[in-house]
Enzyme design. Structure first.
Site, mmCIF file in Angstrom:
data_model
loop_
_atom_site.group_PDB
_atom_site.id
_atom_site.type_symbol
_atom_site.label_atom_id
_atom_site.label_comp_id
_atom_site.label_asym_id
_atom_site.label_seq_id
_atom_site.Cartn_x
_atom_site.Cartn_y
_atom_site.Cartn_z
ATOM 1 N N LYS A 112 0.814 -1.213 0.000
ATOM 2 C CA LYS A 112 0.000 0.000 0.000
ATOM 3 C C LYS A 112 0.851 1.268 0.000
ATOM 4 O O LYS A 112 0.372 2.331 -0.387
ATOM 5 C CB LYS A 112 -0.972 -0.027 1.178
ATOM 6 C CG LYS A 112 -2.041 -1.118 0.977
ATOM 7 C CD LYS A 112 -3.081 -1.130 2.059
ATOM 8 C CE LYS A 112 -4.232 -2.057 1.729
ATOM 9 N NZ LYS A 112 -3.890 -3.491 1.830
HETATM 10 C C1 LIG Z 1 -4.558 -4.549 1.243
HETATM 11 C C2 LIG Z 1 -3.811 -5.817 1.139
HETATM 12 C C3 LIG Z 1 -4.175 -6.828 0.223
HETATM 13 C C4 LIG Z 1 -5.407 -6.735 -0.664
HETATM 14 O O1 LIG Z 1 -5.354 -5.696 -1.600
HETATM 15 P P1 LIG Z 1 -6.628 -5.347 -2.515
HETATM 16 O O2 LIG Z 1 -6.348 -4.029 -3.126
HETATM 17 O O3 LIG Z 1 -7.808 -5.372 -1.615
HETATM 18 O O4 LIG Z 1 -6.724 -6.384 -3.557
HETATM 19 C C5 LIG Z 1 -3.375 -7.954 0.148
HETATM 20 N N1 LIG Z 1 -2.293 -8.114 0.937
HETATM 21 C C6 LIG Z 1 -1.920 -7.176 1.837
HETATM 22 C C7 LIG Z 1 -0.731 -7.414 2.680
HETATM 23 C C8 LIG Z 1 -2.662 -5.991 1.970
HETATM 24 O O5 LIG Z 1 -2.280 -5.072 2.865
#
Ligand SMILES: *Cc1c(COP(=O)(O)O)cnc(C)c1O
Length: 469
Positions: A112
């Site tokens: 993220k």
């Molecule tokens: C947010 C997150 C996901 C999922 O991402 P999406 O955008 O909902 O597909 C997967 N793995 C981790 C570690 C995350 O923080």
């Protein structure tokens, strides 16, 4: 570039306004009116570029008309300069023609950061120019909150309020949020669960009187700028592995369909991707759609991969829009049905169209731990549970052994020690150098009751750099 709503009834906006918008006024999500498309020659000419320069070329059409080239270049260089690894998103080989794309080299150790480090800087740039201040409110079960706070901590024009469920996030995740101190940073621990936090964010968007005219901005994965930033690393990985004159496949651990939707866009922009694998945990609404055309709401199951614990996938609507020839009325009708019945299916030929590109697998906790142990035994790489789900799905759904398979490594294993422990691998992961003293740092956090008025009152009292709005 102009952006339109997936439900067809909201006004088109430019990039700057989409950045500051949450949902469109008709309840839809914003998408580009026309997706840029690059030729193979153009993509090939980007081979070997540093990450931030590639990012400039891939994203430039999306911000055209809102952010000047020179500013955008500087912002991108700063954004990806904070990542710990020189390659920003390095590839690690696990097996024959099988790779993990390490997206956890940013400040909060999850993918993220790629989007939220950029989002914070873009907001600051746009708000400074407009001489405007905004309030961000977000709910988190862990990763989003810390990435959003890290991304916005230096923004003079932003006050950020992140709610997490009190005593229900891991200590590493909590400390990654509460140890970032600043007048404009506000951690709120709610005496409730994650859904309670999310409901309060939703209610605050619906009725903004308590903000006294200050604009409220969303940083969850429906924000277009987040999707946009995630497109870049698909190009980056594929170019390392011989694209565009060779195809590549990706397996993506996903919950809200944000990350994998970015891969779908990369392909539509000209990157030769021959397969996208949707990898879910027990919360498998996306797998049920991809495997059987049944997008049916289920209850929430707590898992060892909590960042993918969702009941509905907020970005799935963006795929539905394309599958229906970008007909907003058709999407609105489908989602109205879903709202009342909790069920959704599309016509056969539309589903078949999706299946030309997408495969899927749901992986339970037991198989997740088994995969962590399996990969550790095979090559000594320690995976976090989300990434392990991606590996399991890649190994079971792969269409071609001749095409490189890239699994998105979405988090560092140190963030999820419980799964690593359950997998029974010898060594507990250590915190990377920049977080080595995390457990010694002072924390700041306010505990509030599960009460909307209390939360809104707190925001009103502290929303202007700690002072009343
Ligand atoms: C947010 C997150 C996901 C999922 O991402 P999406 O955008 O909902 O597909 C997967 N793995 C981790 C570690 C995350 O923080």
């Amino acid at each position: 570039m102009r952006y339109i709503s997936t439900r067809g009834q909201a006004p088109a906006l430019n990039f700057e306004d989409v950045l500051l918008a949450g949902l469109a006024s008709d309840g839809g999500l914003y998408v580009p009116e026309n997706l840029p498309r690059f030729t193979l020659e153009e993509i090939a000419s980007w081979t070997g570029l540093p990450y931030h320069e590639l990012a400039f070329r891939v994203m430039r059409p999306f911000v055209a008309g809102s952010i000047a080239d020179a500013d955008f270049k500087r912002i991108l260089e700063e954004t990806y300069g904070v990542f710990a690894h020189k390659a920003v998103a390095p590839l690690t080989q696990l097996g024959a023609n099988e790779w993990v794309l390490e997206l956890f080299q940013g400040p909060t150790l999850a993918f993220k950061d790629f989007a939220l480090q950029l989002l914070g800087r873009l907001l600051d740039h746009v708000l400074t120019r407009r001489n405007e201040r905004v309030v961000i409110m977000g709910a988190t079960s862990g990763d989003t909150g810390s990435a959003a706070i890290e991304g916005c901590k230096a923004c003079d024009n932003v006050d950020i309020f992140i709610m997490h469920p009190h005593n229900r996030v891991s200590e590493v995740q909590r400390r990654q949020m509460t140890t970032i101190l600043g007048d404009n940073i506000h951690n709120i621990a709610i005496e409730g669960n994650f859904d309670d936090c999310q409901e309060m964010v939703k209610a605050s968007f619906a009725d903004q009187g308590f903000l006294k005219g200050t604009r409220l901005v969303a940083v969850n994965s429906i924000n277009w700028a987040r999707i946009m930033a995630q497109i870049v690393y698909y190009f980056h990985a594929a170019l390392q592995l011989g694209a565009p004159y060779r195809s590549v496949a990706f397996s993506v651990p996903t919950g809200n369909f944000g990350d994998i939707f970015a891969g779908y866009l990369a392909r539509n922009m000209g990157l030769p991707i021959n397969q996208l694998i949707v990898a879910t945990n027990r919360n498998d609404i996306l797998h049920r759609f991809m495997s059987g055309n049944r997008y049916d709401k289920d209850t929430l199951h707590a898992s060892l991969s909590p960042s993918m614990d969702i009941m509905v996938s907020s970005n799935f609507e963006r795929l539905l829009f394309d599958l229906h020839g970008r007909n907003g009325a058709a999407v609105a009708a489908l989602l109205d049905t879903f709202k009342t019945t909790g069920k959704l299916a599309v016509e056969d030929d539309r589903w078949t169209e999706a299946r030309r590109l997408f495969d899927s697998l749901a992986v339970d906790d037991e198989a997740t731990c088994r995969t962590i142990a399996e990969v550790y035994g095979q090559c000594g790489e320690l995976l976090d549970p989300h990434t392990a789900i991606g590996v399991r799905a890649a190994r079971e759904c792969r269409r071609s052994l001749a095409i490189p398979m890239v699994i998105l490594g979405t988090a560092h294993p140190v963030k999820f020690p419980e799964a690593v422990e359950k997998a029974g691998v010898a060594q507990a992961p250590a915190l990377p150098a920049h977080l080595a003293d995390l457990f010694q740092r002072p924390e700041r956090c306010t505990v509030l009751a599960n009460d909307l008025k209390a939360v809104q009152g707190f925001v009103g009292q502290h929303g202007n750099r700690g002072k009343p709005l």
